[in-house]
Scaffold this active site. Structure first.
Site, PDB file in Angstrom:
ATOM      1  N   HIS A 383       0.831  -1.210   0.000  1.00  0.00           N
ATOM      2  CA  HIS A 383       0.000   0.000   0.000  1.00  0.00           C
ATOM      3  C   HIS A 383       0.859   1.251   0.000  1.00  0.00           C
ATOM      4  CE1 HIS A 383      -3.148   2.787   1.791  1.00  0.00           C
ATOM      5  NE2 HIS A 383      -3.780   2.260   0.762  1.00  0.00           N
ATOM      6  N   CYS A 384       1.963   1.215   0.723  1.00  0.00           N
ATOM      7  CA  CYS A 384       2.842   2.385   0.845  1.00  0.00           C
ATOM      8  C   CYS A 384       3.427   2.830  -0.488  1.00  0.00           C
ATOM      9  CB  CYS A 384       3.990   2.088   1.803  1.00  0.00           C
ATOM     10  SG  CYS A 384       3.510   1.724   3.495  1.00  0.00           S
ATOM     11  N   VAL A 385       3.592   1.913  -1.429  1.00  0.00           N
ATOM     12  CA  VAL A 385       4.293   2.237  -2.676  1.00  0.00           C
ATOM     13  C   VAL A 385       3.352   2.314  -3.879  1.00  0.00           C
ATOM     14  CG1 VAL A 385       6.485   1.314  -1.860  1.00  0.00           C
ATOM     15  CG2 VAL A 385       4.907  -0.186  -3.100  1.00  0.00           C
TER      16      VAL A 385
END
Length: 392
Positions: A383-385
Site C-alpha cells: 500500500h505504501c508504494v
C-alpha cells in the site's frame, strides 16, 4: 484505457483526459473535542470526494527507487521487490511507474517488463507513492481533480531516524503536483501536512486517522485537531472523522493507520491484532484502535462492522534481531481491479488465515508475495508504494 503518446516510452501512450473542473470550495465546521479519541462530525463538504479504494481504478501510480543516498547497499533488493509488485499489479490494471531520469527508467523497464509503463519525465526521490503522490477526487459526472498533502519526509523523520539528508526527498515534496500536470488534472495543495498512508477513507463520508501522525508538531505545528480535521474533511469530501490512537516517535511514520486498520468498504473495517512478530507497543495500539472502531458510527450513522485478523507469530526468513524494524502487517495490501495484493511472511498458518479472511471480506482473489526487502529494509509495504487513480 483511452491514451495518447506520452513521449516517455516508445510505443507507450498515456490516456487522454476528459475536460476537468476545479475543486469545489467547501467550508466545514469542526465539532468540539471531547475525550481522548472520540469521533466528530462536520458540515457537508461539497460534491467532490475521494472514492474508496475498492471502486474501479484507471491505473496505479508507482515510483522507481534509484537513490543510493537513501538506500545505500539495499537498493538492488528494494528495486527487485518494487518490480515484483509492479508486475503483479499490472496483471489487473495499468501501472504508471515514475523513474528519475533516463538511466533509472532504463533499469525500471528492464526489471518491470513491457506490461508496466515507465515515465522518465517526472523526477522522484523514492518509491513511497502513497505518501508523496496526489489524492484524486471525483464528482460522479466524469470530473477528476486532485490534491496534495505537502509531503515533508514524514515530519523530517527520515533525517532524525536514519540520518538521510532532508534534501534527498526534495523531488518527492513536489511530485504530486507534477503527476497532476502530466495527466492534465486540476491540483490544489492542502493547508495541512501529512501522508496518504496516514488516513483511511471509505468514499462515503467517513475518514479515520491516527492522532500521532496529524496532530504532531513535526507536520502541523500550531494547528489544532479541529483545524486539521476540518481541512481533511473538506479535501476528501467527507463529513465525519474517526480519530484513533497512534504511536508517536516509534517509527518513521509516527504510526500510519494503513499498517493496522483498513476500510474494506463503507461500514466495514479490518484490524490486525496480536502476533508475536510485532512488538507489544503496536499490538497494544491495535487493541485500542479496535476498541474505538467497535464503538464508532460512520457518517451515515452505521455502527462499524469490525473484522479482525492475527499478525504473524514468526518471520522465519528474517533474523530475530531485525523483527522490531519489520512491517509484519498483512493490512498494508494494495487493492487492484481484480485482486488484493498483500504479503506472506512464512508463518504458514497465519499467512493462510490472513489470505482467507481478506478474500472473504473483499470477495476478490488475494495474491500474497514475498516482499521481505520492502517490508523489512524499507519498513513499508504494498500500500505504501502504490496510489490508485480512480476511473471516472
Amino acid at each position: 484505457m483511452s491514451i495518447r503518446n506520452s513521449g516517455d516510452n516508445p510505443g507507450i501512450t498515456r490516456r487522454s483526459m476528459l475536460a476537468r473542473t476545479g475543486m469545489v470550495a467547501a467550508a466545514v465546521a469542526a465539532a468540539p473535542v471531547i475525550g481522548a479519541f472520540p469521533t466528530s462530525t462536520a458540515a457537508a463538504a461539497g460534491t467532490w470526494r475521494v472514492p474508496g479504494e475498492e471502486t474501479p481504478h484507471e491505473c496505479t501510480w508507482m515510483a522507481w527507487p534509484s537513490s543510493t543516498t537513501i538506500w545505500s547497499t539495499d537498493l538492488a533488493k528494494i528495486q527487485a521487490d518494487i518490480a515484483k509488485l509492479a508486475k503483479e499489479v499490472a496483471k489487473y490494471e495499468p501501472v504508471m511507474m515514475l523513474a528519475d531520469g533516463s538511466t533509472a527508467a532504463s533499469k525500471a523497464r528492464t526489471m518491470c517488463g513491457s506490461t508496466v509503463t515507465v515515465v522518465s519525465s517526472i523526477p522522484v526521490s523514492d518509491c513511497w507513492m502513497r505518501d508523496t503522490g496526489p489524492l484524486f477526487t471525483v464528482d460522479g459526472t466524469g470530473g477528476l481533480s486532485s490534491f496534495g498533502l505537502n509531503f515533508n519526509a514524514w515530519g523530517e523523520n527520515a533525517t532524525s531516524f536514519y540520518g538521510i539528508p532532508a534534501s534527498a526527498y526534495n523531488k518527492d515534496r513536489v511530485v504530486a503536483g507534477k503527476i497532476a500536470t502530466y495527466i492534465d488534472v486540476p491540483f490544489a495543495k492542502a493547508s495541512v501536512v501529512g501522508e496518504g498512508g496516514g488516513i483511511e477513507y471509505d468514499g462515503d463520508g467517513t475518514l479515520m486517522a491516527t492522532e500521532s501522525c496529524w496532530i504532531n508538531s513535526n507536520r502541523n505545528p500550531g494547528k489544532s485537531r479541529s483545524q486539521i480535521e476540518a481541512e481533511l474533511l473538506a479535501r476528501f469530501g467527507a463529513t465525519k472523522m474517526i480519530w484513533l490512537p497512534g504511536v508517536k516517535g516509534y517509527d518513521v511514520t509516527d504510526g500510519h493507520i494503513d499498517g493496522t486498520a483498513r476500510y474494506i468498504k463503507p461500514g466495514v473495517v479490518m484490524v490486525q491484532l496480536g502476533g508475536a512478530a510485532r512488538e507489544d507497543v503496536w499490538n497494544r495500539n491495535a487493541d485500542a484502535i479496535r476498541n474505538v472502531l467497535a464503538n464508532a458510527t460512520d457518517a451515515k450513522g452505521r455502527r462499524l462492522q469490525v473484522l479482525t485478523i492475527q499478525g504473524p507469530d514468526t518471520l522465519p526468513r528474517i533474523s530475530r534481531g531485525k523483527w522490531a524494524d519489520f512491517l509484519s502487517s498483512y493490512m498494508n495490501w494494495t487493492v487492484t481491479n481484480g485482486a488484493i495484493i498483500t504479503t506472506q511472511f512464512g508463518d504458514t498458518a497465519r499467512d493462510a488465515a490472513a489470505k482467507s479472511a481478506i478474500a472473504a471480506a473483499y470477495g476478490r482473489p488475494v495474491v500474497q508475495l514475498n516482499l521481505d526487502a520492502l517490508y523489512g529494509n524499507g519498513g513499508g509495504g504494498a500500500h505504501c508504494v502504490t496510489m490508485q487513480e480512480p476511473k471516472v
